[in-house]
Enzyme design. Structure first.
Site: not given
Length: 639
Positions: A103, A253-255, A262, A282, A304-307, A309, A329, A421-423, A548
Site C-alpha cells: 500500500r 498491488y492489491g491494497g 480498504k 477494520h 498488523s502482526a497482532c494475530g 487472522t 479483516d 508482504n506477499s499475499r 490458548e
C-alpha cells in the site's frame, strides 16, 4: 446483448441496437465481452466518462462467470503476469514489479471542501498522522497529469461488485473500472462480482460507488516489466467522499488496486457509515460457542502482526469450545429495528499475508488457501507449489525454489524467498470453519468488541472497559509495537487508534464523536482490550497465545453473560482471582507478571496518550474522551 468483438462505430449502431444508449456506444471503440444492455443509465454514463478520459482500445463488461475467468487467465498467462501452480487446484502465482509491493499510504489522499473535514488541524507543528488531505483543484490536476490516454492499446474492464451479500440492507454496490485482468480476477474472489450485481442495480436504488483504476503508463511510455505494468513514480490513490468516488493510478498491488477493500470498505465506507448512522471498521468477526451450546459473536480490531487472522480462524484448546469465522479483516455494523448491533463481513475472500502462515500457526488458513487462489510475490517450487518464510521446512525436500524475483533461491542465501508482504487471495467460502451465518443478509449480532496490540510490557492480557465511553477511549488510545520507519532503530510503540490509522475516511475527532453517539442508537456491546504479546524480564512471552487465547475468550464470554468474575483496577476490569480458566494448560503461567500494572509504565502511557491527543487531534477531541483520559490519569496517580 452479448457482443464479442463486435465493432461499434463512432457514427452509430445498426438499427437492431438503437435501444442502447447511443452516446455511450459512440465512445466504445469495441465491446469485446459482456452485456452492455444490462448497464443502468448511471453506470453507462460513468463508463462513458472513463472511456473518454482513458481512451482504451476495447471494453470488457465483466459477468463474473467461470468462462470469463478462463479467458482472463489465458490472457495473463500469455503476458507472463501469472504462472500456473499445478500442485494445487486452480491456483496461480503473480510476481509484481519490485517497486510495486505494498500500500502507498504516503500517496493516499482524501479530498473534501475543507481540510478539517478530512484530518484534525492542530496548533502543533508535528506532521499529521491521521490521514492526508488534498484540495479539489490539486486532485483534478493529479488526474489530468496521469489519466488522459492511460489505457491506449488496452482493454478497459468494467467490474460490477457488491460489498456484502447482494441485496443485503448492509451491503453497498461499486463499479470498478480497470485495465488489469489481475485486478478483475482478484476482485471476483474478494467481492461478489458480475451480472447479479448489475441486475440488482436495475431493481434497487441504482446507487453505486465509482472506482476508477489504471496500472498507468510511465512518462517514457516504456514499462520496466511488461508482465506487470505500473507507474510507481506517479502512483496515487484518491478519494472523494462527497461523490462516493475513488481514483487510483500507477499500482497493480492489491491494497491500491482492489478498490473494494480498504478504499471502499473503510475510507469511503466510514464516511457513508457516518452519514447513515452505522460503523465501517477494520475488524475481524468470529462466532464462539461454549460447552453449553450458547453462541455469541465478537468483533476485534488489531493492527498488523497482532494475530488477527489467527484469532478469526482459531482452533480452541479449551475443551467444549468452537470458533467459527465470519471474516478476518472488515466489519460493517448497524443497529437493527430492535436496537441490536449486527455485523456483516463485506468481503467475499481473504487477502492474507503469506509469510508466517503455517500448519503450526494457522492450520485452518492452510486448509483454505490451496485451491481457486491467486498468490502474489511468494516463492515457487519445482513441483508446482509455493513456499514462504515460516512454512514447514519439509516443503523444501527434493525441490528447487525460485524466489519472488524469479531467481533461484537457497536457504544459505540469507535472503527471503517470499516478499515480506506477499499475499494469498482466496475465497472465504473455502474456509473449513466458515460460520453458517457469514452471508446472512441481516448480519450477526455483536456481543463484544475487542481492541488490542502488540505490547511487550505493562499492558495486561485482558481487561474490560467500565462502560461505552471508556471503551471508545481505549480504542482511541490503542498503541502497538511495530517495525519502525528508517529514521528509527529497532522497534517502537506506534499509535494506531482503532487499528484504523491509515484508513480513516474523515476527521478522527468526528470519528470518535460518531462512535460515542452509538450509545444513543441501540444496545452497545461490551468492550475489551487484549494483549497476547506481553514478555517477561527475560524477553520471553508470558502467554502461549494461538489456541490458548480461547481461555481469554471464555472469560469475555462469561462477562457478556453477566458473570461477576472481575475485579476493578485503575485501567479497567481485570479477571478476578482464579476466574481465568487455566485447567489442563501445559505451561506454567505467571499470572502476577501477566496482570501486573507498574505505576511508572502507566504514567508514561498516560503521558504518551495525552501528548498524542494534543498533537494529533487538538480541539477536535470530544470532551467525553478527554474526560476519560483525565480520569485515567488521576487513577494512575493514586496507584
Amino acid at each position: 446483448m452479448l457482443l464479442k468483438g463486435a465493432q461499434l462505430l463512432r457514427c452509430g449502431l445498426a438499427p437492431a441496437h438503437r435501444n442502447l444508449n447511443l452516446r455511450l456506444t459512440c465512445r466504445f471503440l469495441s465491446v469485446q465481452y459482456g452485456d452492455a444492455q444490462i448497464l443502468t443509465p448511471a453506470v453507462k454514463q460513468y463508463v462513458e466518462k472513463c472511456v473518454d478520459l482513458c481512451q482504451p482500445e476495447r471494453v470488457h463488461i465483466c459477468d463474473g462467470t467461470e468462462g470469463e475467468s478462463k479467458l482472463l487467465q489465458g490472457i495473463m498467462l500469455k503476458k507472463g503476469t501469472i504462472i500456473p501452480l499445478p500442485k494445487y487446484q486452480n491456483c496461480w502465482l503473480a510476481r509484481t514489479n519490485p517497486a510495486d509491493v505494498a500500500r502507498v499510504e504516503g500517496k493516499t489522499f482524501i479530498s473534501t471542501d475543507s481540510k478539517e473535514q478530512t484530518v484534525p488541524v492542530t496548533e502543533k507543528a508535528t506532521p499529521g498522522m491521521l490521514g492526508n488531505w488534498m484540495a479539489e483543484g490539486d486532485l483534478q490536476v493529479a488526474i489530468k497529469e496521469r489519466f488522459p490516454g492511460c489505457m491506449k492499446g488496452r482493454t478497459m474492464y468494467v467490474i460490477p461488485f457488491s460489498m456484502g451479500p447482494v441485496g443485503s440492507p448492509l451491503s453497498k454496490i461499486g463499479i470498478e473500472i480497470t485495465d488489469s485482468p489481475y485486478v478483475v480476477e482478484s476482485m471476483k474472489i474478494m467481492t461478489r462480482a458480475g451480472n447479479p450485481v448489475l441486475k440488482y442495480l436495475q431493481s434497487g436504488d441504482g446507487q453505486f460507488v465509482k472506482c476508477l483504476h489504471s496500472v498507468g503508463t510511465p512518462k517514457s511510455g516504456v514499462q520496466a516489466m511488461p508482465s506487470w505494468p505500473c507507474d510507481p513514480e506517479r502512483t496515487i490513490v484518491l478519494h472523494k467522499p462527497a461523490e462516493n468516488e475513488i481514483v487510483s493510478y500507477g499500482s497493480g498491488y492489491g491494497g491500491n488496486s482492489l478498490l473494494g477493500k480498504k478504499c471502499l470498505a473503510l475510507r469511503i465506507g466510514s464516511t457513508i457509515a457516518k452519514r447513515e448512522g452505522w460503523l465501517a471498521e477494520h475488524m475481524l468477526i468470529l462466532g464462539i460457542t461454549n460447552p453449553q451450546g450458547k453462541k455469541i459473536y465478537i468483533a476485534a480490531a488489531f493492527p498488523s502482526a497482532c494475530g488477527k487472522t489467527n484469532l478469526a480462524m482459531m482452533t480452541p484448546t479449551l475443551p467444549g469450545y468452537k470458533v467459527e469465522c465470519v471474516g478476518d479483516d472488515i466489519a460493517w455494523m448497524k443497529f437493527d429495528k430492535k436496537g441490536v448491533l449486527r455485523a456483516i463481513n463485506p468481503e467475499n475472500g481473504f487477502f492474507g499475508v503469506a509469510p508466517g502462515t503455517s500448519r503450526a500457526t494457522n492450520p485452518i488458513a492452510m486448509d483454505t488457501i490451496f485451491q481457486n487462489s491467486v498468490f502474489t510475490n511468494v516463492a515457487s517450487t519445482s513441483d508446482g507449489g509455493v513456499y514462504w518464510e515460516g512454512m514447514e521446512k519439509d516443503q523444501l525436500k527434493g525441490v528447487t525454489v525460485t524466489d519472488w524475483l524469479g531467481k533461484l533461491w537457497s536457504q544459505e542465501s540469507g535472503k527471503p524467498a517470499a516478499h515480506p508482504n506477499s499475499r494469498f487471495c482466496t475465497p472465504a467460502s473455502q474456509c473449513p470453519i466458515i460460520d453458517p451465518a457469514w452471508e446472512d443478509s441481516e448480519g450477526v449480532p455483536i456481543s463484544a468488541i475487542l481492541f488490542g496490540g502488540r505490547r511487550p510490557s505493562g499492558v495486561p492480557l485482558v481487561y474490560e472497559a467500565r462502560d461505552w465511553k471508556h471503551g471508545v477511549f481505549i480504542g482511541a488510545a490503542m498503541r502497538s509495537e511495530a517495525t519502525a520507519a528508517a529514521e528509527f532503530k529497532g522497534k517502537v510503540i506506534m499509535h494506531d487508534p482503532f487499528a484504523m490509522r491509515p484508513f480513516f475516511g474523515y476527521n478522527f475527532g468526528d470519528y470518535l464523536g460518531h462512535w460515542l453517539s452509538m450509545e444513543q442508537r441501540g444496545q452497545v456491546p461490551k468492550i475489551f482490550h487484549v494483549n497476547w504479546f506481553r514478555k517477561s524480564s527475560e524477553g520471553k512471552f508470558l502467554w502461549p497465545g494461538f489456541g490458548e487465547n480461547s481461555r481469554v475468550l471464555d472469560w469475555i464470554f462469561r462477562r457478556v453473560e453477566g458473570e461477576q468474575c472481575f475485579e476493578d483496577s485503575p485501567i479497567g476490569r481485570l479477571p478476578s482471582k482464579e476466574s481465568l480458566n487455566l485447567e489442563s494448560l501445559k505451561e506454567n503461567i505467571d499470572l502476577d507478571q501477566l496482570f501486573e500494572l507498574p505505576k511508572d509504565f502507566w504514567q508514561q502511557e498516560v503521558d504518551a496518550i495525552e501528548r498524542y491527543f494534543e498533537e494529533q487531534v487538538g480541539h477536535h477531541l470530544p470532551g467525553a474522551v478527554a474526560e476519560e483520559l483525565r480520569k485515567l490519569k488521576a487513577r494512575v496517580a493514586d496507584m
